[in-house]
Design an enzyme around this catalytic site. Structure first.
Site, PDB file in Angstrom:
ATOM      1  N   GLN A   1      36.946  33.599  28.853  1.00  0.00           N
ATOM      2  CA  GLN A   1      36.399  32.280  29.184  1.00  0.00           C
ATOM      3  C   GLN A   1      35.207  32.421  30.146  1.00  0.00           C
ATOM      4  OE1 GLN A   1      39.003  28.795  30.055  1.00  0.00           O
ATOM      5  NE2 GLN A   1      37.857  28.622  31.968  1.00  0.00           N
TER       6      GLN A   1
ATOM      7  N   GLU B   1      41.714  31.487  39.423  1.00  0.00           N
ATOM      8  CA  GLU B   1      42.593  30.345  39.111  1.00  0.00           C
ATOM      9  C   GLU B   1      42.168  29.113  39.908  1.00  0.00           C
ATOM     10  OE1 GLU B   1      44.668  30.757  36.750  1.00  0.00           O
ATOM     11  OE2 GLU B   1      45.183  32.879  36.717  1.00  0.00           O
TER      12      GLU B   1
END
Lengths: 691, 691
Positions: free
Chosen positions: A149, A444
């Site tokens: 990603q 994250e």
């Protein structure tokens, strides 16, 4: 080779010291360990996996710090493969066993992404047909997957990704392409050298309605793509992929980069549970509620908090044990020249760095427990297509991820510095975990970035409470905000902290009031005064932190009030001391934010120092047993300073004198001579050739 | 090998971006650089040495992060030797040139201790006769020396050292002996593999007067000892010596351990400028004033502060340049979809982490300058046997060492995190300097330990001011304390900070008042209330910090008022912004300490945030040029993110794609197969054999 040092002993006996520490506290360590670590059979699993790993030569760790980064990847891959074989040999099949391996091996496996983001994405975003095809290959490890990603130019801003996936109707294919250098996939774990397959997140380009040549973007979409040949493991033509090189930590992991040159993949590559492209028109049809994805993000963040507590517990274990063994200086006021030097942990200047962090491990623990419980509960709601609880849960999890990873990352370094000189040595056992953990405040969800989402959520909630102050509260935040709105015109009585006279309940209320008041100020600034978001960002970051701290404090209070009552004396009282120490230390650190919000009276602040000192005196006799309860095995600690038996100096010396490869080489220090190594076949040329 | 990625460009042009930043600020960078870096010809020397180093293949740095720790020592030693040859070839002989080499090579040389503690100790503590013998060998590098003071069991507590040096009258020798394991010398740089000689600090044991068999200790004393054979470089019989193994940083340095087994050295081994043992009686005679040693300690600490500013400037340089190039997200309030994403440095949440640190580099600078000046002045006094100024200087230097190294160590990590994902990568160029610098809060006096000395000194001074309030002040601290004592009964008017309305002078006064008030409280607690020292330690640590901050703020103010007036516009105004930003940011961080001491009114605190935001807006356009002025060469930065030309992404990609040795190996990810490497002669066995 034996020598005169074999017979030498340290001046103070570390083993006897730790034994005396343990004898001095009546805490039942086994009971507390079970209380903390029973979820999913953690303790038994840890014992079982440690026993197996200790027997495997491949998992010996004492040369880790002597390996180069390329060697670390070699070893990491060998271990990843061995773990698969061991698991099959031992008949262990659960993901929990696998996670325990990785935790105890203490390095990120080159296979890491396969069982995390790769598997999760296929499971959650692939259609039933796609799952039927891919899941057996994944679960059988016939392929190794990664998750591509992030890009060189975009991490946090997923909508800004530059990789394109253009629908080619004639061929019923997608063309994946990297139009710029910054479109290069970047940082993606397991991708550099290991993975055969990748989930590639790319901007979906579909023909504009009624046009043949014009395209428009439909946002980022995941595609499953084989990137390397199954036989040769070489990347396919049109794909450039590799490892991005050394980093702060994660030496064993091949974080990768990848670019595509008009690379074609079949239509079936697009994961299509939530979106599908029609064969005929090339139009997109969306289905289902992709918000479920936030559910697993929340779960991941719950795990991050539970992991943070163990990482912090590890640093605190090392620090507590070592500073209990280490002695330096006699008491300045002592007149007795023959007195032993003081244990370093008896200095308040050392306590103030370590003991609040020891208390923090428990604060993190109870909030982690709460997150797991909340997640399970909201799963049920989500299964029934009720996404209401998700926003609240997601917001809480964002703020907590930011706070908890920062507490742990900073805490490791605080512990390290509290250990003085030896804290800088490899014998601390913290070098690797420190370097690795420094990634956590960023990955994250960047710790500063995601607090903006928390604040946005709180502003929205406050606005809704203001306009509807008597609506039935949907969650504790609503209840808190409504209480605040009813009382904030006439300030609630300020809590005066006098030494130990403030009640636990009053501490909790101070944290709650501060969170509510800062939320109200943010609401006022943004919604009423319409200030630019950018100007408010720092204030909003502080709001998120205050809100998360109120969760930690409230949850700690609730849990020790209920669950710790089952524990034998003095554990409940000691946990209460931890609660108060964590809370008052935090209150002291951010005292101006508490006084500003009228949560605590200004005259209370000067007495906090004494209250904190007293709490540390209460906690001190139990410090060693409290860290024992976290049950970090020596195999994981790999720490001379923190080993269970307290033989600190014996182990430091053994590491240096008997296990240091550098000591096997005799060097030539004479600057007139070009050779580095004296009297050996290899004069050091091989090393210099690497430059 | 050319491929399709060769033609790709990043989406935003970093080079053009930095150029625009530079065009946007009228600061004269050359002028400011000269203002900052002219002492001892720093700038010209840096240019000269960089030019030479860049041409030497041995000093190429781009594979540093791929080397193992033993390899790092190999390379370090090769470089140390090459530096000697280069210096002779180029005809450079000064210590300043040598220091510049080490600074630019950016790793601690295995020779490091030779020219620092070894040379200094011989020069300052050897008798004239000893100097005549040793100095030529040292200056000619015929021997390589180290300094063996710290031991496994004792670092800070020098009086607690366990190594013994017992006088054997019959032989006129000393017997050096390690009675315990913790007596092992430990951490001593250059000793593990490199040094031929060592200064060994040991407890001098002399016969008790009138006794033949009983001995008593006369405290730690330095001895010069040859430890390895000149030909074979093997340690002599009776000495065990080696490298202690990998650490957080200092990979190129062989920090060592060493033990002695009744090892005899001649009488001449004891450095005897200040103390001598008589041949006949074995009695000690002391001569001269060893306090002069504190002088060089003070000088070393002045250097530490000057070094801290450059290390912090380096991290800030990387952070400012990268966050000026990096773009992420459009403004949340923007309605224009086509707008470029924002430069990350334009987010206040990024500014608040980087810009106060940019201001801090200047604060450190002016205090470093002041320390050097003060040191030169007090040298003169010392030469005249006037040791009065030493205590004051030593105390100031201890507090400042603690504060400045902490600001720099924490600042590096703050910068790193502010850079998000790429900040964790090797392309930051901060991995090595970060790991190395983490030693600084501990070495040369532990940052928490030495603040106790500062506090003790301040308490003593305050006590003397209290008992003698009208004595002529000996230094600025006396003046401050006397002013405080005259006014503290009726609190001085509190400074109300309203946005930008507080005067510079008022800021300085707030810091001064706080330092004085905390000193008075410490005096009250210790001298009047007679509280135990241990109970006061945390408070005393805070006092030292407050006192050191008042020095930074006062000195910054004094210097920019006087010296910066020679600079062309807008530099003086921008430096004033830095002064205010550093001061108000610090004031905000410790606001409760300012309100507690009545140095600032509580109602001023809430407006600080806006004042700080405004200062950052003022500073922002000059950020790139301000870091340019610190003149950190690309050769030292070794940073893709921080390179001068702004080609961030091109360089990150080049490092990964063209210079990463891991990408030259094809691995076999199949867990069924034990070999790690695919289709190669070496299947990875060599690596695994190292475990």
């Amino acid at each position: 080779m034996p020598d005169f040092t074999d017979a030498l002993k340290p001046r103070y006996d570390g083993a006897a010291t730790l034994q005396a520490e343990r004898d001095g506290s009546p805490i039942d360590v086994d009971e507390l360990a079970k209380h903390l670590l029973s979820r999913d059979g953690f303790l038994q699993r840890q014992d079982r996996v440690v026993r197996v790993l200790q027997k495997e030569k491949l998992f010996k760790k004492d040369q880790t710090l002597n390996l180069s980064r390329p060697e670390r990847y070699h070893v990491g891959l060998a271990r990843a493969k061995a773990v698969q074989r061991i698991m099959r040999r031992e008949g262990w099949t659960t993901g929990e066993d696998y996670k325990m391996f990785e935790y105890l091996v203490d390095e990120v496996s080159p296979y890491h992404l396969h069982l995390t983001m790769f598997l999760t994405t296929v499971r959650e975003q692939a259609s039933e047909e796609q799952k039927k095809y891919w899941m057996p290959k994944i679960l059988n490890w016939d392929i190794i997957g990664c998750y591509a990603q992030s890009e060189l130019g975009h991490g946090s801003n997923v909508r800004g990704l530059e990789t394109l996936a253009k629908w080619i109707p004639e061929k019923q294919e997608f063309e994946i392409h990297s139009p710029t250098l910054t479109a290069s996939k970047w940082w993606n774990g397991s991708m550099g050298r290991t993975a055969t397959h990748a989930i590639v997140v790319a901007q979906l380009l579909l023909p504009k309605k009624g046009s043949k040549s014009e395209y428009e973007s439909h946002g980022p979409q995941p595609f499953i793509v084989q990137i390397r040949d199954s036989k040769t493991h070489q990347p396919f033509e049109g794909i450039v992929v590799g490892d991005i090189g050394p980093k702060y930590g994660y030496a064993s992991m091949d974080n990768g980069y990848m670019l595509f040159d008009h690379y074609r993949v079949p239509k079936s590559a697009m994961l299509s549970r939530y979106a599908e492209v029609s064969d005929e028109t090339g139009a997109i049809s969306r289905k289902g509620h992709p918000a479920v994805v936030y559910g697993s993000l929340t779960y991941v963040r719950g795990q991050i908090i539970m992991h943070a507590r163990l990482v912090l517990a590890r640093a605190v274990t090392v620090a507590v044990r070592y500073t209990a063994v280490r002695r330096q200086f006699r008491d300045r006021d002592s007149k007795n020249e023959a007195e032993d030097e003081m244990k370093v942990l008896d200095y308040p200047t050392v306590q103030i760095r370590i003991l609040p962090l020891l208390a923090t491990t428990f604060a993190l623990h109870y909030t982690g427990e709460m997150m797991y419980d909340l997640y399970s509960k909201s799963r049920e709601a989500i299964e029934k297509d009720n996404f209401g609880p998700l926003a609240e849960l997601h917001s809480a999890s964002s703020g907590l991820k930011s706070l908890c990873t920062m507490l742990a990352a900073d805490g490791i370094e605080t512990c390290r510095r509290a250990m003085g000189g030896h804290g800088f040595g490899g014998g601390s056992g913290l070098v690797g975990v420190n370097a690795d953990y420094l990634s956590k405040p960023t990955v994250e969800g960047d710790n500063w970035m995601i607090t903006q989402q928390v604040a946005a959520h709180l502003i929205k909630k406050m606005a809704s409470c203001v306009s509807n102050p008597n609506a039935p509260p949907k969650d504790p935040t609503d209840t808190l905000f409504q209480f605040y709105l009813k009382n904030h015109a006439h300030h609630i009585p300020q809590n005066v902290v006098r030494a130990d006279q403030i009640s636990d309940q009053a501490i909790v209320e101070a944290f709650q009031w501060r969170a509510a008041d800062l939320s109200y100020r943010a609401y006022q600034a943004r919604v009423v005064d319409k200030k630019p978001w950018t100007k408010l960002m720092i204030q909003l970051h502080s709001l998120s932190r205050a809100y998360s701290e109120h969760i930690l404090v409230t949850t700690f209070y609730n849990y020790f009030q209920t669950t710790s009552t089952n524990l034998s004396s003095p554990t409940p009282a000691v946990l209460r001391t931890c609660f108060r120490l964590y809370a008052l230390f935090t209150l002291d650190t951010f005292s101006s934010s508490f006084t500003l919000t009228n949560s605590v009276a200004a005259e209370s602040i000067p007495v906090l120092q004494d209250a904190i000192l007293n709490l540390m005196v209460e906690l001190r006799p139990h410090a060693v047993k409290l860290v024992d309860a976290w049950s970090i095995p020596d195999f994981l600690l790999q720490s001379a300073l923190g080993r269970y038996d307290g033989r600190v100096y014996e182990e430091l010396y053994d590491m240096a004198h008997r296990r240091n490869p550098l000591n096997k080489v005799t060097f030539n220090p004479d600057w007139r001579c070009e050779e580095i190594v004296l009297g050996s076949e290899d004069r050091g040329e091989a090393v210099l050739a690497k430059l």
